[in-house]
Design an enzyme around this catalytic site. Structure first.
Site, short mmCIF file in Angstrom:
data_model
loop_
_atom_site.label_atom_id
_atom_site.label_comp_id
_atom_site.label_asym_id
_atom_site.label_seq_id
_atom_site.Cartn_x
_atom_site.Cartn_y
_atom_site.Cartn_z
N LYS A 270 0.83 -1.20 0.00
CA LYS A 270 0.00 0.00 0.00
C LYS A 270 0.87 1.25 0.00
O LYS A 270 2.05 1.21 0.39
CB LYS A 270 -0.87 0.02 1.26
CG LYS A 270 -1.90 -1.09 1.36
CD LYS A 270 -2.63 -1.02 2.69
CE LYS A 270 -3.65 -2.13 2.83
NZ LYS A 270 -4.80 -1.94 1.93
N ASP A 281 -7.55 -3.33 10.47
CA ASP A 281 -8.05 -4.23 9.43
C ASP A 281 -8.52 -5.56 10.03
O ASP A 281 -8.96 -6.45 9.30
CB ASP A 281 -6.96 -4.49 8.38
CG ASP A 281 -7.55 -4.88 7.03
OD1 ASP A 281 -8.71 -4.54 6.76
OD2 ASP A 281 -6.84 -5.53 6.25
N GLU A 342 -6.40 -9.64 0.42
CA GLU A 342 -6.07 -10.79 1.27
C GLU A 342 -7.20 -11.21 2.19
O GLU A 342 -7.29 -12.37 2.59
CB GLU A 342 -4.81 -10.48 2.09
CG GLU A 342 -5.00 -9.70 3.38
CD GLU A 342 -5.59 -8.30 3.19
OE1 GLU A 342 -6.26 -7.83 4.12
OE2 GLU A 342 -5.37 -7.70 2.12
N ARG A 344 -10.34 -11.66 1.76
CA ARG A 344 -11.24 -12.68 1.19
C ARG A 344 -10.59 -14.06 1.20
O ARG A 344 -11.29 -15.08 1.28
CB ARG A 344 -11.64 -12.25 -0.22
CG ARG A 344 -10.51 -12.18 -1.22
CD ARG A 344 -10.83 -11.27 -2.39
NE ARG A 344 -10.82 -9.86 -2.01
CZ ARG A 344 -11.05 -8.84 -2.84
NH1 ARG A 344 -11.34 -9.09 -4.11
NH2 ARG A 344 -11.03 -7.60 -2.42
#
Length: 497
Positions: A270, A281, A342, A344
């Site tokens: 990122k 997250d 990631e 999922r």
């Protein structure tokens, strides 16, 4: 947590007094007594402020006399529009205005026991503060509110109504604590260890490490974790409150959370700006953990299971690469196009395990999954995707009642085509168009004919501003939503759907 008490109506002799007033209400009862005791200061102040009891409006009178430090009047709006949320938000507004008061009394001439408990809930939720790492804060900057007494004609009934809500508030606070923690403290192992504390509430907790997950074949989840020195965990939490009601044990309701304790994006790294936000997250997993604490804390009469996949997504010499192919626990293969997609992958293995192991009534997963959902819905609604209209409609209804709103998004075969792979069963990203939808389509491939809803809470897990019952920071979005869903639809012996 603020100490909550309930007492019979009586004008306090010191501290702050909060009056909850409906729109158009005339002075009576405690309000009238307080005005007379202060020599009409309240009436004069309300007239000068043109205060008429409108919902969300407040008026503060400092040093009004009669030994009171201040009187705060909070508008409830029109009685015909009263809902539990109205009283919760009034409680939240009350707590926000009592920052400098050590103790306060809240009253209105028409409190019911349930309404008093709802005010207590709102005030408690709004009073939350994460200050574990503040070491040099000035005394005048620290909140002082320690006790809130709510005046009600039936204090014993109000206390009884408050006790289960206090359990929910504790669950909310647990989630907020977890989401607020920095990632150098809260890695997957530490987060799993904190789940163990739920055993004190009667929750059965099982922790699976890399060896167990490797043996099971969790190739998708472990592929995300392989770049970090902090090893992955999966935690299974079971609350069995549904037995002993003279019937066969029901299938459990199931909640699954994405728990990426820090997400750099991996090799698909990122941008540096704002990456510090990626400590939250794991917000979906935090919600599931807090929900299980809430259900156990209020002794919910339901069988529930919560599963969280905990990983850290880091770039390193051992990290997963774009172009890798992994085999999931379901047996399906995934081409990893972008290592920053990631979450999922984590959910894929945990969802399949959940349905295979527990055969649940339904599954709801929560994940801070996509920036695309923020583009679509901002920070007002969570994105809701699902294969079951009834479950989705129930969530929408409960979302309006709790203020944790959801907006249903589409799923269809046309979107499913976006994740076709040339070399595997699917790829993990479908490109920029419909990014949150293609992510949901991916997750759906790991749902085997079970009623299922996916909540993309990327825009809801953290707030940069205060709201009535949520101070700036971690929101614990989803705890109250899902607790109310369970209570309203799945916690009675006669429910069959």
């Amino acid at each position: 947590m603020v100490d909550i008490a309930f007492a019979l109506p009586a004008l306090p002799k010191s501290g702050a007094l909060v009056l909850l007033v409906s729109e158009g209400e005339m002075p009576s009862g405690l309000w009238q007594q307080a005005d007379q005791a202060t020599g009409g200061a309240i009436a004069r102040s309300l007239e000068a402020a043109e205060f008429k009891g409108q919902k969300g409006k407040t008026c503060t009178i400092l040093a009004p006399g009669a030994g009171l430090s201040r009187v705060i009047v909070v508008g409830l709006g029109k009685p015909a529009e009263f809902t539990p949320l109205v009283f919760e938000e009034a409680g939240g507004a009350t707590a926000a205005l009592l920052f400098r008061e050590a103790a306060a009394t809240v009253g209105t001439h028409a409190f019911s026991p349930d309404q008093a408990a709802q005010v207590a809930l709102g005030a408690t939720l709004r009073s939350y503060r994460f200050d574990r790492y503040r070491t040099k804060e000035k005394p005048e900057d620290k909140p002082k509110l320690g006790k809130l007494t709510l005046l009600v004609n039936e204090p014993a009934r109000a206390k009884a109504a408050w006790e289960p809500l206090a359990g929910v508030a504790n669950g909310v606070f647990l989630t907020r604590d977890l989401v607020s923690e920095p990632a150098n403290v809260l890695n997957p192992a530490e987060m799993a260890n904190r789940c163990k504390k739920l055993t004190e509430l009667g929750v059965k907790v099982e922790i699976l490490g890399p060896a167990e997950m490797t043996k099971l074949g969790f190739g998708a989840l472990l592929g995300v974790a392989q770049g970090s020195v902090n090893e992955a965990r999966m935690v299974v939490m079971q609350w069995r409150g549904g037995a002993g009601r003279g019937r066969k044990r029901d299938k459990p309701v199931a909640f699954i959370g994405k728990g990426v304790t820090f997400d750099t994006g991996g090799i698909s790294i990122k941008p540096a700006g704002g990456m510090e936000d990626m400590k939250w997250d794991m917000g979906g997993a935090g919600t599931v953990i807090g929900l299980m604490a809430a259900l156990a804390g209020r002794k919910a009469k339901v069988d529930a299971v919560g599963l969280v996949g905990l990983v850290e997504n880091m770039p390193s010499g051992s990290a997963q690469r774009p172009g890798d192919v992994v085999k999931s626990y379901s047996g399906q293969t995934i081409e990893v196009i972008n290592t920053d997609a990631e979450g999922r992958l984590v959910l894929a293995d945990v969802l399949w395990y959940c349905q295979e192991k527990f055969d649940p009534k339904f599954m709801i997963d929560l994940a801070t999954l996509t920036g695309a959902i923020i583009v679509a819905l901002g920070h007002e609604y969570a994105g809701m995707f699902g294969n079951d209209d009834g479950l989705a409609e129930k969530l929408a209804t409960v979302g309006k009642a709790t203020g944790e709103k959801v907006w249903r998004m589409p799923l269809s075969d046309n979107y499913d085509k976006l994740i076709r792979s040339d070399i595997a069963d699917m790829k993990n990203i479908g490109g920029r168009p419909a990014g949150s939808i293609s992510a949901a389509q991916f997750i759906q491939r790991f749902v085997n004919n079970k009623p299922w809803v996916h909540l993309d809470i990327a825009g809801m897990a953290w707030s940069t501003k205060d709201s009535p019952c949520v101070p700036k920071g971690a929101t614990a979005y989803g705890v109250r939503l899902l607790d109310r869903l369970v209570a309203q639809y799945y916690e009675t012996a006669g429910d069959a759907d």
